[in-house]
Write an enzyme that holds these catalytic residues in place. Structure first.
Site, PDB file in Angstrom:
ATOM      1  N   ASP A 230       3.489  34.232 -37.926  1.00 19.54           N
ATOM      2  CA  ASP A 230       2.946  33.691 -39.165  1.00 19.54           C
ATOM      3  C   ASP A 230       3.181  32.204 -39.327  1.00 19.54           C
ATOM      4  O   ASP A 230       4.045  31.616 -38.674  1.00 19.54           O
ATOM      5  CB  ASP A 230       3.607  34.396 -40.359  1.00 19.54           C
ATOM      6  CG  ASP A 230       5.055  33.971 -40.540  1.00 19.54           C
ATOM      7  OD1 ASP A 230       5.831  34.096 -39.565  1.00 19.54           O
ATOM      8  OD2 ASP A 230       5.408  33.501 -41.631  1.00 19.54           O
TER       9      ASP A 230
ATOM     10  N   GLU B 174      11.085  41.907 -30.172  1.00 21.08           N
ATOM     11  CA  GLU B 174      10.947  40.670 -30.940  1.00 21.08           C
ATOM     12  C   GLU B 174       9.595  40.038 -30.638  1.00 21.08           C
ATOM     13  O   GLU B 174       9.030  40.244 -29.562  1.00 21.08           O
ATOM     14  CB  GLU B 174      12.116  39.743 -30.568  1.00 21.08           C
ATOM     15  CG  GLU B 174      12.178  38.409 -31.261  1.00 21.08           C
ATOM     16  CD  GLU B 174      12.262  38.460 -32.777  1.00 21.08           C
ATOM     17  OE1 GLU B 174      11.313  38.965 -33.404  1.00 21.08           O
ATOM     18  OE2 GLU B 174      13.262  37.975 -33.327  1.00 21.08           O
ATOM     19  N   ASP B 175       9.082  39.282 -31.598  1.00 23.48           N
ATOM     20  CA  ASP B 175       7.804  38.601 -31.373  1.00 23.48           C
ATOM     21  C   ASP B 175       7.980  37.390 -30.467  1.00 23.48           C
ATOM     22  O   ASP B 175       7.216  37.180 -29.530  1.00 23.48           O
ATOM     23  CB  ASP B 175       7.128  38.206 -32.700  1.00 23.48           C
ATOM     24  CG  ASP B 175       8.045  37.449 -33.650  1.00 23.48           C
ATOM     25  OD1 ASP B 175       9.224  37.212 -33.310  1.00 23.48           O
ATOM     26  OD2 ASP B 175       7.581  37.089 -34.751  1.00 23.48           O
TER      27      ASP B 175
ATOM     28  N   ASP C  14      12.579  31.452 -29.504  1.00 17.74           N
ATOM     29  CA  ASP C  14      12.342  30.010 -29.585  1.00 17.74           C
ATOM     30  C   ASP C  14      13.649  29.305 -29.180  1.00 17.74           C
ATOM     31  O   ASP C  14      13.884  29.083 -27.992  1.00 17.74           O
ATOM     32  CB  ASP C  14      11.901  29.709 -31.027  1.00 17.74           C
ATOM     33  CG  ASP C  14      11.498  28.276 -31.265  1.00 17.74           C
ATOM     34  OD1 ASP C  14      11.143  27.578 -30.315  1.00 17.74           O
ATOM     35  OD2 ASP C  14      11.503  27.848 -32.438  1.00 17.74           O
TER      36      ASP C  14
ATOM     37  N   GLY D   9       7.670  39.836 -37.828  1.00 15.37           N
ATOM     38  CA  GLY D   9       6.751  39.360 -36.800  1.00 15.37           C
ATOM     39  C   GLY D   9       6.463  40.318 -35.661  1.00 15.37           C
ATOM     40  O   GLY D   9       5.389  40.293 -35.074  1.00 15.37           O
TER      41      GLY D   9
ATOM     42  N   ILE E 272       2.792  28.529 -32.672  1.00 17.07           N
ATOM     43  CA  ILE E 272       1.688  29.475 -32.485  1.00 17.07           C
ATOM     44  C   ILE E 272       1.649  30.498 -33.621  1.00 17.07           C
ATOM     45  O   ILE E 272       2.654  30.721 -34.301  1.00 17.07           O
ATOM     46  CB  ILE E 272       1.797  30.199 -31.134  1.00 17.07           C
ATOM     47  CG1 ILE E 272       3.140  30.906 -31.021  1.00 17.07           C
ATOM     48  CG2 ILE E 272       1.620  29.256 -29.959  1.00 17.07           C
ATOM     49  CD1 ILE E 272       3.070  32.037 -30.080  1.00 17.07           C
TER      50      ILE E 272
HETATM   51  P1  IMP Z   1      14.830  31.329 -32.743  1.00 24.15           P
HETATM   52  O1  IMP Z   1      16.059  31.830 -33.433  1.00 24.15           O
HETATM   53  O2  IMP Z   1      14.769  29.833 -32.783  1.00 24.15           O
HETATM   54  O3  IMP Z   1      14.665  31.847 -31.347  1.00 24.15           O
HETATM   55  O4  IMP Z   1      13.599  31.743 -33.618  1.00 24.15           O
HETATM   56  C1  IMP Z   1      13.041  32.974 -33.541  1.00 24.15           C
HETATM   57  C2  IMP Z   1      12.165  33.234 -34.739  1.00 24.15           C
HETATM   58  O5  IMP Z   1      11.483  32.056 -35.166  1.00 24.15           O
HETATM   59  C3  IMP Z   1      11.088  34.203 -34.374  1.00 24.15           C
HETATM   60  O6  IMP Z   1      11.490  35.531 -34.607  1.00 24.15           O
HETATM   61  C4  IMP Z   1       9.939  33.780 -35.249  1.00 24.15           C
HETATM   62  O7  IMP Z   1      10.008  34.460 -36.481  1.00 24.15           O
HETATM   63  C5  IMP Z   1      10.142  32.312 -35.485  1.00 24.15           C
HETATM   64  N1  IMP Z   1       9.274  31.466 -34.623  1.00 24.15           N
HETATM   65  C6  IMP Z   1       9.640  30.709 -33.567  1.00 24.15           C
HETATM   66  N2  IMP Z   1       8.610  30.063 -33.026  1.00 24.15           N
HETATM   67  C7  IMP Z   1       7.523  30.400 -33.757  1.00 24.15           C
HETATM   68  C8  IMP Z   1       6.113  30.060 -33.672  1.00 24.15           C
HETATM   69  O8  IMP Z   1       5.643  29.295 -32.814  1.00 24.15           O
HETATM   70  N3  IMP Z   1       5.314  30.646 -34.600  1.00 24.15           N
HETATM   71  C9  IMP Z   1       5.771  31.486 -35.563  1.00 24.15           C
HETATM   72  N4  IMP Z   1       7.068  31.844 -35.675  1.00 24.15           N
HETATM   73  C10 IMP Z   1       7.939  31.301 -34.785  1.00 24.15           C
HETATM   74 MG    MG Z   2      10.696  37.142 -35.680  1.00 21.03          MG
END
Ligand code: IMP
Ligand code: MG
Length: 184
Positions: free
Chosen positions: A166, A105-106, A109, A51, A160
């Protein structure tokens, strides 16, 4: 917003949310902050695939200084729901001991991906400093303590897409960012 229409993927509708111009402006600001914080040292940018690659490309070009880049790949996400587990880290061959590492990082979350990456994987390799740059941050979704040094945009917890993000592999090549619409 000119030239931006709603888009649909997998039967889901997404509306224009952050334009490429807004993204570019913010990336230039972050690049300036990174240069200042590196204080003459040569950073190793660590792009988290898949991403983060558009963000990493633009940020890497925007930093007006000597810098290196490497790519790693994590897996943790399925469809639109986080699995919360970083299944694996692939690809870091560079020695990061005593380096200034800027993780790119993209989106952050729940924060679990970043926490695992920094604490379990990077910190034991003894870099001099770890900085984290994320294009997007969902503060209402955060479930653990992570240090985010550079945040492009704080956004709501809606799903998003675009600019690297994606939905089941699609939409990464949209030049702007779109948010999931409540309408079907
Ligand atoms: P986390 O471990 O919950 O912080 O998730 C992070 C990863 O979830 C990111 O690197 C993204 O690949 C994916 N992600 C979280 N939210 C979104 C979103 O709204 N759209 C697309 N990918 C997301
Ligand atoms: Mg990611």
């Amino acid at each position: 917003m000119f030239n931006m229409k709603k888009v649909t993927y997998n039967g889901l509708t997404f509306e224009p949310y952050i334009t490429r111009e807004q993204i570019a402006t913010r990336i230039n600001e972050i690049a300036t902050e990174i240069k200042r914080d590196c204080d003459g040292r040569i950073p190793l940018f660590l792009c988290v695939l898949n991403g983060a690659f558009p963000f990493a490309t633009d940020l890497f070009r925007a930093v007006d200084m000597d810098a290196e880049i490497a790519f790693i790949r994590l897996k943790s996400y399925d469809g639109t729901a986080t699995t919360g587990v970083v299944k694996e880290v692939m690809g870091l061959t560079e020695d990061i001991k005593d380096r200034v590492v800027v993780v790119i990082e993209d989106i952050v979350d729940t924060g679990r991906t970043m926490k695992r990456l920094v604490e379990d994987y990077l910190t034991p390799k003894q870099p001099a400093m770890i900085k984290v740059a994320t294009l997007l941050f969902k503060p209402d979704s955060l479930q653990c303590d992570v240090q985010l040094d550079y945040v492009g945009f704080e956004i709501s917890s809606k799903f998003i897409i675009g600019f690297g993000l994606d939905v089941d592999g699609m939409a990464r090549n949209l030049p702007d960012i779109y948010i999931q619409s409540d309408e079907k």
